[in-house]
Design a protein around this motif. Sequence first.
Motif, PDB file in Angstrom:
ATOM      1  N   ALA A  10      45.127  50.679  41.628  1.00  0.00           N
ATOM      2  CA  ALA A  10      44.959  49.233  41.790  1.00  0.00           C
ATOM      3  C   ALA A  10      44.651  48.949  43.256  1.00  0.00           C
ATOM      4  O   ALA A  10      45.266  49.552  44.150  1.00  0.00           O
ATOM      5  N   PHE A  11      43.727  48.040  43.519  1.00  0.00           N
ATOM      6  CA  PHE A  11      43.296  47.737  44.878  1.00  0.00           C
ATOM      7  C   PHE A  11      43.747  46.341  45.279  1.00  0.00           C
ATOM      8  O   PHE A  11      43.842  45.444  44.440  1.00  0.00           O
ATOM      9  N   LYS A  12      43.995  46.160  46.549  1.00  0.00           N
ATOM     10  CA  LYS A  12      44.547  44.881  47.009  1.00  0.00           C
ATOM     11  C   LYS A  12      43.516  43.758  46.960  1.00  0.00           C
ATOM     12  O   LYS A  12      43.880  42.586  46.836  1.00  0.00           O
ATOM     13  N   ASP A  13      42.220  44.105  47.075  1.00  0.00           N
ATOM     14  CA  ASP A  13      41.172  43.089  47.015  1.00  0.00           C
ATOM     15  C   ASP A  13      39.827  43.774  46.788  1.00  0.00           C
ATOM     16  O   ASP A  13      39.753  45.000  46.634  1.00  0.00           O
ATOM     17  N   ASP A  16      38.784  46.412  49.448  1.00  0.00           N
ATOM     18  CA  ASP A  16      39.502  47.670  49.258  1.00  0.00           C
ATOM     19  C   ASP A  16      38.865  48.476  48.121  1.00  0.00           C
ATOM     20  O   ASP A  16      38.691  49.692  48.222  1.00  0.00           O
ATOM     21  N   GLN A  17      38.501  47.791  47.042  1.00  0.00           N
ATOM     22  CA  GLN A  17      37.871  48.477  45.909  1.00  0.00           C
ATOM     23  C   GLN A  17      36.523  49.061  46.300  1.00  0.00           C
ATOM     24  O   GLN A  17      36.222  50.220  45.976  1.00  0.00           O
ATOM     25  N   ILE A  18      35.698  48.286  46.987  1.00  0.00           N
ATOM     26  CA  ILE A  18      34.385  48.780  47.413  1.00  0.00           C
ATOM     27  C   ILE A  18      34.550  49.962  48.365  1.00  0.00           C
ATOM     28  O   ILE A  18      33.815  50.958  48.278  1.00  0.00           O
ATOM     29  N   GLY A 134      31.320  25.214  37.355  1.00  0.00           N
ATOM     30  CA  GLY A 134      30.500  25.049  38.554  1.00  0.00           C
ATOM     31  C   GLY A 134      29.782  26.332  38.919  1.00  0.00           C
ATOM     32  O   GLY A 134      29.358  27.108  38.068  1.00  0.00           O
ATOM     33  N   THR A 135      29.668  26.582  40.191  1.00  0.00           N
ATOM     34  CA  THR A 135      28.952  27.753  40.691  1.00  0.00           C
ATOM     35  C   THR A 135      29.705  29.037  40.342  1.00  0.00           C
ATOM     36  O   THR A 135      30.908  29.144  40.581  1.00  0.00           O
ATOM     37  N   ILE A 136      28.985  29.989  39.779  1.00  0.00           N
ATOM     38  CA  ILE A 136      29.582  31.281  39.441  1.00  0.00           C
ATOM     39  C   ILE A 136      29.424  32.225  40.636  1.00  0.00           C
ATOM     40  O   ILE A 136      28.321  32.394  41.158  1.00  0.00           O
ATOM     41  N   THR A 137      30.520  32.813  41.061  1.00  0.00           N
ATOM     42  CA  THR A 137      30.481  33.754  42.187  1.00  0.00           C
ATOM     43  C   THR A 137      30.971  35.123  41.723  1.00  0.00           C
ATOM     44  O   THR A 137      31.738  35.238  40.780  1.00  0.00           O
ATOM     45  N   PHE A 138      30.511  36.142  42.430  1.00  0.00           N
ATOM     46  CA  PHE A 138      30.933  37.506  42.148  1.00  0.00           C
ATOM     47  C   PHE A 138      31.425  38.122  43.461  1.00  0.00           C
ATOM     48  O   PHE A 138      30.624  38.701  44.208  1.00  0.00           O
ATOM     49  N   PRO A 139      32.710  37.987  43.755  1.00  0.00           N
ATOM     50  CA  PRO A 139      33.249  38.475  45.027  1.00  0.00           C
ATOM     51  C   PRO A 139      32.987  39.958  45.269  1.00  0.00           C
ATOM     52  O   PRO A 139      32.810  40.373  46.424  1.00  0.00           O
ATOM     53  N   LEU A 140      32.946  40.749  44.195  1.00  0.00           N
ATOM     54  CA  LEU A 140      32.710  42.180  44.389  1.00  0.00           C
ATOM     55  C   LEU A 140      31.300  42.427  44.921  1.00  0.00           C
ATOM     56  O   LEU A 140      31.106  43.267  45.810  1.00  0.00           O
ATOM     57  N   ALA A 154      37.164  53.778  59.244  1.00  0.00           N
ATOM     58  CA  ALA A 154      38.384  53.579  60.023  1.00  0.00           C
ATOM     59  C   ALA A 154      39.606  53.396  59.133  1.00  0.00           C
ATOM     60  O   ALA A 154      40.729  53.755  59.520  1.00  0.00           O
ATOM     61  N   LYS A 155      39.397  52.853  57.923  1.00  0.00           N
ATOM     62  CA  LYS A 155      40.517  52.597  57.007  1.00  0.00           C
ATOM     63  C   LYS A 155      40.464  53.501  55.773  1.00  0.00           C
ATOM     64  O   LYS A 155      41.029  53.166  54.729  1.00  0.00           O
ATOM     65  N   SER A 156      39.809  54.647  55.897  1.00  0.00           N
ATOM     66  CA  SER A 156      39.642  55.527  54.742  1.00  0.00           C
ATOM     67  C   SER A 156      40.976  55.964  54.152  1.00  0.00           C
ATOM     68  O   SER A 156      41.112  56.108  52.933  1.00  0.00           O
ATOM     69  N   GLU A 157      41.973  56.147  54.987  1.00  0.00           N
ATOM     70  CA  GLU A 157      43.291  56.556  54.495  1.00  0.00           C
ATOM     71  C   GLU A 157      43.956  55.447  53.679  1.00  0.00           C
ATOM     72  O   GLU A 157      44.756  55.716  52.789  1.00  0.00           O
ATOM     73  N   GLU A 158      43.620  54.197  53.981  1.00  0.00           N
ATOM     74  CA  GLU A 158      44.153  53.076  53.210  1.00  0.00           C
ATOM     75  C   GLU A 158      43.411  52.900  51.889  1.00  0.00           C
ATOM     76  O   GLU A 158      44.004  52.502  50.882  1.00  0.00           O
ATOM     77  N   HIS A 159      42.128  53.202  51.876  1.00  0.00           N
ATOM     78  CA  HIS A 159      41.326  53.008  50.671  1.00  0.00           C
ATOM     79  C   HIS A 159      41.594  54.065  49.608  1.00  0.00           C
ATOM     80  O   HIS A 159      41.557  53.769  48.405  1.00  0.00           O
TER      81      HIS A 159
END
Length: 207
Positions: A10-13, A16-18, A134-140, A154-159
């Motif tokens: 599971a990813f925090k946002d 993080d997933q990308i 309304g407007t459809i968005t795709f955050p990913l 830089a954050k590879s260990e967190e991902h």
Amino acid sequence: MLILFVKAEAFKDDVDQIGANLLMDYIGANQGSEMFRIVRQEMRAAYDPRSDFVVMNKNQAILSLSATVEAERWPEVHTKIREIYETSRAGGIERTGLKIQHDQLNRIYFNRFFSDPVWGAQFYLTEHPTGADGTITFPLFEALEAVSLDKIVAKSEEHLPPLDDFLLILIGGGIAPAEALKSNGYCSLPKNTPLSFCLDALSNVQS
């Protein structure tokens, strides 16, 4: 021998997933990956060593690494896959290679969304399970467009989770796993027995 590492994550946002998706692709998703370059081309140890990143739900995915190898070589290949993963997780990443993976993932997402109606509908439901007004968005998609490759490194260990958090599955012949591998939870699956036998046994050990 099939060597398979697999983990539900599971990813925090979306960022993080990308980040995790791109790093897993860099490790083994295609011919430009580290596993292909090292395990197939340099070691000539597996025809199709690879990683997979399968999105299951919003900010949830299955991560896996796999290779089918000669039985007697599985410890050597297992060690090399671990080395590739841990080096990448520690930030040892070649930027040009990561940029190639980013461009390819970008094309895959947009091409599938606009050319595969079923995939597009599933993606929409993942992002907006109760619909949208309304407007459809795709955050990913937005995260994929705006992501900083330097920040991912830089954050590879967190991902990426530690490889020891993955379930390791070995199917085939070859020598038995070393005691070091068994010490973190081990189950030998009897013949003609479903995998759930070991999953239940390992779950009971961890609980």
